[in-house]
Motif scaffolding. Structure first.
Motif, PDB file in Angstrom:
ATOM      1  N   TYR A  49      17.935 -84.481  -1.324  1.00  0.00           N
ATOM      2  CA  TYR A  49      19.090 -84.806  -0.485  1.00  0.00           C
ATOM      3  C   TYR A  49      20.332 -85.047  -1.338  1.00  0.00           C
ATOM      4  N   CYS A  53      23.715 -82.707  -1.844  1.00  0.00           N
ATOM      5  CA  CYS A  53      25.023 -83.277  -1.500  1.00  0.00           C
ATOM      6  C   CYS A  53      26.042 -83.120  -2.624  1.00  0.00           C
ATOM      7  N   THR A 173      25.327 -87.175   6.309  1.00  0.00           N
ATOM      8  CA  THR A 173      24.155 -86.570   6.940  1.00  0.00           C
ATOM      9  C   THR A 173      23.113 -87.612   7.319  1.00  0.00           C
ATOM     10  N   GLN A 174      22.772 -88.493   6.403  1.00  0.00           N
ATOM     11  CA  GLN A 174      21.754 -89.510   6.665  1.00  0.00           C
ATOM     12  C   GLN A 174      22.369 -90.894   6.844  1.00  0.00           C
ATOM     13  N   SER A 213      20.341 -79.507   6.885  1.00  0.00           N
ATOM     14  CA  SER A 213      20.938 -80.717   7.456  1.00  0.00           C
ATOM     15  C   SER A 213      22.201 -81.110   6.701  1.00  0.00           C
ATOM     16  N   VAL A 214      22.141 -81.050   5.370  1.00  0.00           N
ATOM     17  CA  VAL A 214      23.331 -81.347   4.563  1.00  0.00           C
ATOM     18  C   VAL A 214      24.414 -80.306   4.824  1.00  0.00           C
ATOM     19  N   ASP A 216      24.909 -78.554   7.498  1.00  0.00           N
ATOM     20  CA  ASP A 216      25.481 -78.764   8.827  1.00  0.00           C
ATOM     21  C   ASP A 216      26.589 -79.808   8.814  1.00  0.00           C
ATOM     22  N   HIS A 217      26.472 -80.792   7.922  1.00  0.00           N
ATOM     23  CA  HIS A 217      27.441 -81.888   7.877  1.00  0.00           C
ATOM     24  C   HIS A 217      28.486 -81.728   6.775  1.00  0.00           C
ATOM     25  N   CYS A 218      28.423 -80.655   6.002  1.00  0.00           N
ATOM     26  CA  CYS A 218      29.233 -80.570   4.785  1.00  0.00           C
ATOM     27  C   CYS A 218      30.731 -80.504   5.065  1.00  0.00           C
TER      28      CYS A 218
END
Length: 279
Positions: A49, A53, A173-174, A213-214, A216-218
């Motif tokens: 993760y 990032c 993301t988290q 997931s990362v 998607d949020h970048c």
């Protein structure tokens, strides 16, 4: 092991439709104790993760000093600050230290380490298993995510922290409530068991799930984004999820687009561009 012998192993594995066998044999024979530890999946997901990032974090820090990268920023007028970075990282670490690691350690009490199979999955089995797990998780989290937006108590208690940022960035993301992170981890762990996946397929799914997931949020829509590589608009990607943070009653599915389109919660990516004209 000589290079010629390694090449022979790869060729023999290819003939047996198991090109991953040399890799699996190396992992199984040289890192057996590590791979069988209940803490290994946690270490794999947490370390990957922060590694995934890092490139996006560097892009955010450089900002408009990297015009070739900055041009792909979805909301260029909303750059994350150092305070945001530190807050999201601290929440992520706190949740893992207080919730995820204790849960992994507790597994030793009721689930002994499982033996590693001798045979590796075929490449087709691995790719199919990763895709199947992503699709199953997409359905699960679509329902769960929708409930957290429709039931006010769930939203305020657990999910609101994730929507403090209308322009998402990688470290957000988290940035979740502990309960939501636990449920995400539960499905990520349970689904490969339900689908009877090989351990190598399970770990590949975990890495793929963390990466998308990362991404998607970048906050960046690069030409090589997954949504641009997968045809027919079936995959959402960073633009789709960016719209969700701007317009929270749309685009609930974490990765793909079909559930939102079928149930009328899909919002087109052009919404992002129209919003940018307002700022």
């Amino acid at each position: 092991m000589s290079l010629a012998h390694f090449g022979e192993l790869i060729w023999e594995s290819y003939r047996q439709d198991s090109i991953l066998q040399p890799l699996w044999d190396y992992l199984r024979l040289h890192h057996c104790d590590t791979l069988r530890s209940p803490l290994f999946p946690v270490f794999l997901s947490v370390s990957s993760y922060f590694i995934f990032c890092l490139p996006y974090l560097l892009c955010d820090i450089m900002g408009d000093r990297w015009p070739a990268v900055y041009r792909y920023k979805i909301q260029p007028s909303k750059m994350p600050t150092h305070t945001m970075f530190l807050r999201c990282a601290s929440i992520t670490l706190r949740n893992h230290i207080l919730l995820v690691f204790p849960a992994a350690v507790a597994q030793w009490a009721w689930r002994p380490p499982i033996p590693l199979p001798e045979q590796a999955p075929t490449l087709l089995e691995l790719v199919g298993g990763v895709a199947g797990n992503l699709l199953l998780f997409d359905l699960q989290y679509f329902i769960w995510h929708l409930l957290h937006h429709k039931v006010r108590w769930l939203y305020v208690t657990f999910h609101a922290i994730h929507h403090e940022y209308s322009a998402p960035f990688a470290l957000a993301t988290q940035c979740l409530g502990g309960w939501e992170l636990v449920t995400v981890g539960f499905w990520t762990t349970l689904n490969p068991v339900l689908m009877r996946c090989h351990l190598l397929t399970t770990w590949a799914f975990m890495l793929a799930h963390v990466y998308v997931s990362v991404e998607d949020h970048c906050g960046y829509d690069f030409p090589w984004s997954t949504s641009r590589l997968i045809p027919f608009g079936i995959y959402g990607g960073p633009s789709k999820h960016d719209v969700h943070h701007q317009k929270p009653n749309t685009n609930f599915a974490p990765h793909f687009s079909h559930w939102d389109k079928l149930l009328g919660t899909h919002a087109d990516f052009s919404f992002v561009k129209s919003q940018e004209k307002i700022y």
